[in-house]
Structure formats: structure tokens, C-alpha cells
Design a protein around this motif. Structure first.
Motif, mmCIF file in Angstrom:
data_model
loop_
_atom_site.group_PDB
_atom_site.id
_atom_site.type_symbol
_atom_site.label_atom_id
_atom_site.label_comp_id
_atom_site.label_asym_id
_atom_site.label_seq_id
_atom_site.Cartn_x
_atom_site.Cartn_y
_atom_site.Cartn_z
ATOM 1 N N UNK A 36 10.597 2.614 -7.274
ATOM 2 C CA UNK A 36 10.678 3.669 -8.296
ATOM 3 C C UNK A 36 9.299 4.246 -8.591
ATOM 4 N N UNK A 37 8.269 3.383 -8.579
ATOM 5 C CA UNK A 37 6.912 3.869 -8.831
ATOM 6 C C UNK A 37 6.494 4.870 -7.763
ATOM 7 N N UNK A 38 6.838 4.591 -6.509
ATOM 8 C CA UNK A 38 6.508 5.533 -5.436
ATOM 9 C C UNK A 38 7.313 6.816 -5.581
ATOM 10 N N UNK A 39 8.548 6.691 -6.056
ATOM 11 C CA UNK A 39 9.371 7.879 -6.263
ATOM 12 C C UNK A 39 8.719 8.815 -7.280
ATOM 13 N N UNK A 40 8.139 8.251 -8.345
ATOM 14 C CA UNK A 40 7.471 9.075 -9.348
ATOM 15 C C UNK A 40 6.276 9.809 -8.736
ATOM 16 N N UNK A 41 5.548 9.133 -7.846
ATOM 17 C CA UNK A 41 4.417 9.771 -7.180
ATOM 18 C C UNK A 41 4.886 10.880 -6.236
ATOM 19 N N UNK A 42 6.009 10.646 -5.572
ATOM 20 C CA UNK A 42 6.517 11.602 -4.595
ATOM 21 C C UNK A 42 7.101 12.856 -5.243
ATOM 22 N N UNK A 98 0.824 -1.208 0.000
ATOM 23 C CA UNK A 98 0.000 0.000 0.000
ATOM 24 C C UNK A 98 0.861 1.261 0.000
ATOM 25 N N UNK A 99 2.022 1.190 0.658
ATOM 26 C CA UNK A 99 2.890 2.362 0.758
ATOM 27 C C UNK A 99 3.823 2.501 -0.434
ATOM 28 N N UNK A 100 3.841 1.499 -1.307
ATOM 29 C CA UNK A 100 4.746 1.557 -2.456
ATOM 30 C C UNK A 100 6.167 1.191 -2.109
ATOM 31 N N UNK A 160 14.843 5.161 -1.534
ATOM 32 C CA UNK A 160 14.224 4.530 -2.697
ATOM 33 C C UNK A 160 15.201 3.518 -3.306
ATOM 34 N N UNK A 161 14.650 2.414 -3.796
ATOM 35 C CA UNK A 161 15.469 1.455 -4.533
ATOM 36 C C UNK A 161 15.376 1.791 -6.017
ATOM 37 N N UNK A 162 16.513 2.162 -6.614
ATOM 38 C CA UNK A 162 16.527 2.549 -8.018
ATOM 39 C C UNK A 162 16.705 1.354 -8.948
ATOM 40 N N UNK A 200 12.332 -3.095 1.636
ATOM 41 C CA UNK A 200 11.455 -2.176 2.354
ATOM 42 C C UNK A 200 11.789 -0.719 2.076
ATOM 43 N N UNK A 201 12.701 -0.453 1.147
ATOM 44 C CA UNK A 201 12.870 0.907 0.631
ATOM 45 C C UNK A 201 11.703 1.201 -0.308
ATOM 46 N N UNK A 202 11.448 2.480 -0.571
ATOM 47 C CA UNK A 202 10.376 2.823 -1.494
ATOM 48 C C UNK A 202 10.783 2.444 -2.923
#
Length: 323
Positions: free
Chosen positions: A182-188, A170-172, A242-244, A178-180
Motif C-alpha cells: 500500500x505504501x508503494x501504491x501511494x507513491x505510484x 527497495x521496490x516497496x 498491489x496488496x491492499x 511479492x505484490x507491491x
């Protein structure tokens, strides 16, 4: 409302600082209990309380020096278990109640290979000590309660893993590290405008892709997990990992300048390197985002710094302020 504001204060405190404060409080509490035990002539209990406080204090120093714990976790678990048993021996039933928070705490403080034997020792020995005091009824209740507590924790562990996986999704978050993601990075990226300047630190594990090409993907994944677990405690709620890719992480830092990021990148690499196997090297690159539309350029700049020489890094660091 008051509770949420109170918790918000702690949310802005780096996890590492909270960890240090918690350990410090435990040391003071244990020393206070040791002093009380001296007044009651509970000499063995006071001695082991001092030993337990000393272990925590010594490992606090190791944390401050950015080194691995001087005293292994296995010894800490053994001393903690002995402390609960001795407390029960001297104090009786009121001391035996410390068994339950210890059973729960061991689940989060130690790996299964260490906390499961400790649980068994506590469940058996604490009731036996109470029985030695002549309280057969409460000894039986403690044994039953200890077994029920451990059974519940065993069942809950599977639920906790499942719940964490759902929450991470849910948190991306990346399910492995457990790092965020890339998809969550785009949202952030939509948050950049409200948090300028935003610092970027790219951490690359040179040599890790070589392991993957050699068919040691599982070992490479373990290294990624270890690296993420080492970085996350250094960050506060305003800083995100974030995991790249399969060998890169990015740290996003709200309100950070490039020179501050450079110092953090060097510190992170210094912490990580002793934990990495031979042939794997932690490298970092940094940049600074001053406008939302410049994010990609800043990320490219940070990535280009990672494998570059020191002269290029200095020049790139200077140019980071111009982005």
C-alpha cells in the motif's frame, strides 16, 4: 543503448506471452534435435526428445485454456533428466555438457523435493555413462564439476533469498506475496497523470478472513501467496499488482478502460477459483481513473462492486466511465 532498447521491447510484452513464446521455441528446438537423432539412428534419444517436446506442448495448451498443467511437473523433471542421460549415452562428452544448464535450470523450474533428487541422479549417472565410454579422466572431471556446481547452487540459494528480500524492500513489495505494498501504491499515485486513463481491478478472496479468525493465519497466507503467484504472470511491465489487505489485491492498469478491466477481473477470478479451497471465493470489482484526484473514489467504487449483485455491477460499471 541498443541493448536497453531491445530489452525495453520485451518489458512491454506480458509475461504470459513471453512464457508461451519460450515454450514454443523449446518445442521447435527439441523436435529439430529429434529429427537429427533419427538421421543418426539414435532411436531411443529421438523418442524421448519427442516425448519431452510433447509434454511442453500439452502443458502449453493447458496454459492457453487457463487450466493447471495436464502433465505434472514431476514427470517433466524425470523425462528431462532421462533425456540428458540418453544424450550422454549416444553423443558422449559433448552430450554430457547439457548436465550443467539442466542443474541450474532445475533450480528455477521445480520445487526442492523434485530438483534435488534429479540433481543427484545427473551428478552420478552422467559421469558413469562417460566412464562406460572409456573416458575415465573426463568422467572424474564431470563428477567433480557437478558436485561443485550443485554445492555452489546450494550456497547461492540462501543468498538469492536474501537478495530478493532486499530488492523487494527497495521496490516497496510485500515480502509475503511479492505484490507491491500500500505504501508503494501511494507513491505510484504520482504516475497516474502520465498514464491516464488508469484501470483498477480489485480482487477479493471472500471467506479468507474467516480462516484468519479461526486461527488458520498461516494457511490464509499460503492462499494469498498462491493467488499473487497466479496473477503476476498475467501482467506486463505497465501493469502492477498491489496488496491492499489480508484478503484483497488491486491491479493497476495504465491506459485501460473500465470495460477492459471488467473482462480482466472475470478472467482472473476464473483462473483463481480452481486453486482456492472450498469456502473461499474470488470476486472482482473494477473502475476507471480519468484524473489523479479521483483515485480514491475510483478505488472505493471498485471495492463496492466486489460484493454487490450483478445489477449493481452493471450500474457501477456504467458510472465508472463518469468518474
Amino acid at each position: 543503448m541498443i541493448a536497453s532498447k531491445f530489452l525495453a521491447v520485451f518489458a512491454d510484452i506480458p509475461a504470459r506471452r513471453l512464457d508461451t513464446a519460450t515454450r514454443g521455441f523449446c518445442v521447435l528446438l527439441l523436435l529439430g534435435l529429434a529429427f537429427k537423432s533419427v538421421l543418426l539412428a539414435h532411436w531411443a534419444l529421438s523418442a524421448i526428445l519427442v516425448v519431452l517436446a510433447g509434454i511442453i506442448l500439452i502443458n502449453m495448451v493447458a496454459l492457453h485454456l487457463e487450466r493447471e498443467a495436464f502433465v505434472p511437473l514431476s514427470i517433466l523433471v524425470a523425462v528431462l533428466t532421462a533425456t540428458v542421460i540418453l544424450t550422454t549415452f549416444y553423443v558422449g562428452l559433448s552430450g554430457a555438457t547439457w548436465m550443467f544448464p539442466t542443474l541450474v535450470g532445475l533450480r528455477f523450474a521445480a520445487p526442492p523435493s523434485q530438483y534435488q533428487p534429479a540433481r543427484l541422479v545427473l551428478i552420478v549417472m552422467v559421469p558413469l555413462v562417460v566412464l562406460y565410454h572409456g573416458d575415465a579422466g573426463n568422467a572424474g572431471r564431470l563428477l567433480a564439476a557437478g558436485i561443485i556446481t550443485s554445492a555452489y547452487l546450494w550456497l547461492a540459494e540462501g543468498e538469492i533469498v536474501s537478495l530478493r528480500a532486499r530488492l523487494d524492500g527497495d521496490e516497496g513489495r510485500d515480502p509475503l506475496t511479492r505484490a507491491y505494498s500500500r505504501a508503494r501504491m501511494e507513491l505510484d499515485r504520482s504516475l497516474i497523470a502520465d498514464n491516464l486513463p488508469v484501470g483498477i481491478v480489485v480482487v477479493r478472496l471472500d471467506g479468507l478472513m474467516g480462516l484468519r479468525t479461526q486461527g488458520e493465519g498461516a494457511r490464509a497466507d499460503e492462499i494469498m501467496v498462491t493467488v499473487a503467484a497466479s496473477i503476476l504472470p498475467l501482467l506486463s511491465a505497465r501493469e502492477r499488482l498491489y496488496r491492499l489487505s489480508n484478503n484483497e489485491f488491486m491491479i493497476g492498469l495504465a491506459g485501460w478502460r473500465a470495460f477492459e478491466c471488467f473482462e480482466l477481473g472475470q478472467k482472473v477470478c476464473k483462473i483463481l477459483q480452481p486453486q482456492l479451497p472450498e469456502g473461499i471465493t474470488a470476486q472482482s470489482g473494477v473502475s476507471e481513473v480519468k484524473a489523479p484526484e479521483d483515485f480514491e473514489a475510483a478505488l472505493d467504487l471498485a471495492s463496492s462492486m466486489v460484493s454487490s449483485g450483478s445489477d449493481y455491477r452493471r450500474n457501477a460499471l456504467s458510472s465508472a466511465f463518469l468518474i
